[in-house]
Design a protein around this motif. Sequence first.
Motif, PDB file in Angstrom:
ATOM      1  N   LEU A  50       0.568  -1.345   0.165  1.00  5.95           N
ATOM      2  CA  LEU A  50       0.104  -0.201  -0.206  1.00  5.95           C
ATOM      3  C   LEU A  50       1.159   1.072   0.183  1.00  5.95           C
ATOM      4  CD1 LEU A  50      -2.671  -0.996   2.822  1.00  5.95           C
ATOM      5  CD2 LEU A  50      -2.927  -1.269   0.096  1.00  5.95           C
ATOM      6  N   TYR A  74      -2.009   4.992   5.692  1.00  6.70           N
ATOM      7  CA  TYR A  74      -2.544   4.300   4.127  1.00  6.70           C
ATOM      8  C   TYR A  74      -3.232   3.524   4.370  1.00  6.70           C
ATOM      9  CZ  TYR A  74       2.613   2.935   6.086  1.00  6.70           C
ATOM     10  OH  TYR A  74       4.064   2.589   6.511  1.00  6.70           O
ATOM     11  N   VAL A  75      -3.961   4.119   2.690  1.00  7.07           N
ATOM     12  CA  VAL A  75      -5.716   3.810   2.580  1.00  7.07           C
ATOM     13  C   VAL A  75      -5.517   2.289   1.997  1.00  7.07           C
ATOM     14  CG1 VAL A  75      -6.893   3.824   0.623  1.00  7.07           C
ATOM     15  CG2 VAL A  75      -5.441   6.079   1.498  1.00  7.07           C
ATOM     16  N   ALA A  76      -6.096   1.740   3.379  1.00  2.40           N
ATOM     17  CA  ALA A  76      -6.713   0.680   3.172  1.00  2.40           C
ATOM     18  C   ALA A  76      -7.829   0.016   2.288  1.00  2.40           C
ATOM     19  CB  ALA A  76      -6.604   0.081   4.901  1.00  2.40           C
ATOM     20  N   ALA A  77      -8.669   1.086   2.150  1.00  2.19           N
ATOM     21  CA  ALA A  77      -9.905  -0.071   1.032  1.00  2.19           C
ATOM     22  C   ALA A  77     -10.489   2.144   0.407  1.00  2.19           C
ATOM     23  CB  ALA A  77     -11.141  -0.414   1.880  1.00  2.19           C
ATOM     24  N   ARG A  78     -10.925   1.782  -0.061  1.00  3.25           N
ATOM     25  CA  ARG A  78     -12.054   2.978  -0.460  1.00  3.25           C
ATOM     26  C   ARG A  78     -13.275   2.157  -1.022  1.00  3.25           C
ATOM     27  NH1 ARG A  78     -10.665   7.624  -4.590  1.00  3.25           N
ATOM     28  NH2 ARG A  78     -12.329   8.502  -4.453  1.00  3.25           N
ATOM     29  N   ILE A  85      -8.318   4.124   6.442  1.00  2.09           N
ATOM     30  CA  ILE A  85      -7.242   4.659   6.505  1.00  2.09           C
ATOM     31  C   ILE A  85      -6.695   3.855   7.795  1.00  2.09           C
ATOM     32  CG2 ILE A  85      -7.509   6.702   5.313  1.00  2.09           C
ATOM     33  CD1 ILE A  85      -6.742   7.781   8.295  1.00  2.09           C
ATOM     34  N   GLU A  86      -5.271   3.240   7.319  1.00  2.00           N
ATOM     35  CA  GLU A  86      -4.991   3.023   9.075  1.00  2.00           C
ATOM     36  C   GLU A  86      -3.270   3.680   9.722  1.00  2.00           C
ATOM     37  OE1 GLU A  86      -4.024  -1.092   9.431  1.00  2.00           O
ATOM     38  OE2 GLU A  86      -5.592  -1.825   9.059  1.00  2.00           O
ATOM     39  N   GLU A  88       0.187   4.983  11.337  1.00  2.00           N
ATOM     40  CA  GLU A  88       1.205   4.208  11.850  1.00  2.00           C
ATOM     41  C   GLU A  88       0.823   4.386  13.384  1.00  2.00           C
ATOM     42  OE1 GLU A  88       5.018   4.856   9.691  1.00  2.00           O
ATOM     43  OE2 GLU A  88       4.931   4.035   8.852  1.00  2.00           O
ATOM     44  N   ASN A  93      -7.078   2.121  14.956  1.00  3.50           N
ATOM     45  CA  ASN A  93      -7.027   2.156  13.631  1.00  3.50           C
ATOM     46  C   ASN A  93      -8.368   1.127  13.551  1.00  3.50           C
ATOM     47  OD1 ASN A  93      -5.559   3.464  12.076  1.00  3.50           O
ATOM     48  ND2 ASN A  93      -3.431   1.930  12.838  1.00  3.50           N
ATOM     49  N   PRO A  94      -9.000   1.464  12.951  1.00  5.54           N
ATOM     50  CA  PRO A  94      -8.675   1.920  11.322  1.00  5.54           C
ATOM     51  C   PRO A  94      -9.526   3.297  11.814  1.00  5.54           C
ATOM     52  CG  PRO A  94     -10.342  -0.022  10.498  1.00  5.54           C
ATOM     53  CD  PRO A  94      -9.313  -0.496  12.447  1.00  5.54           C
TER      54      PRO A  94
END
Length: 112
Positions: A50, A74-78, A85-86, A88, A93-94
């Motif tokens: 990602l 990080y973009v995990a899904a859309r 997002i997650e 660091e 999270n998320p």
Amino acid sequence: MTTVAKKVGGPKQLLALVAAGGYVIIRGVEAGVIKLVKKDNKEKSTSKVLPAYKFIIDGKDDKGLIFSSGDVFYVAARHDDVILIEKEKDDNNPYFVSVDWLMKVSSFKDNN
């Protein structure tokens, strides 16, 4: 069993053949498992990474996301205008955020 032992030359030879056969089978299975594990590890190492983005301002959203300039996420899904997002080093999270909001507070650019 005694008939088989007589055919191979006695009980000692039968025991030796059974032990050797078991050893060959175990080593064959072990080699197959090792090959599968290596293949799985190779697939994992070549999986898609990602992209990382950074927040460009300090702030807090209305759902509890606290961020500082330079924090990485990080973009995990859309899905449409909603992004998962997650961040660091964040135990909470998320987070779900909107595309428009994320573009205002980070280096994220909408490519859709």
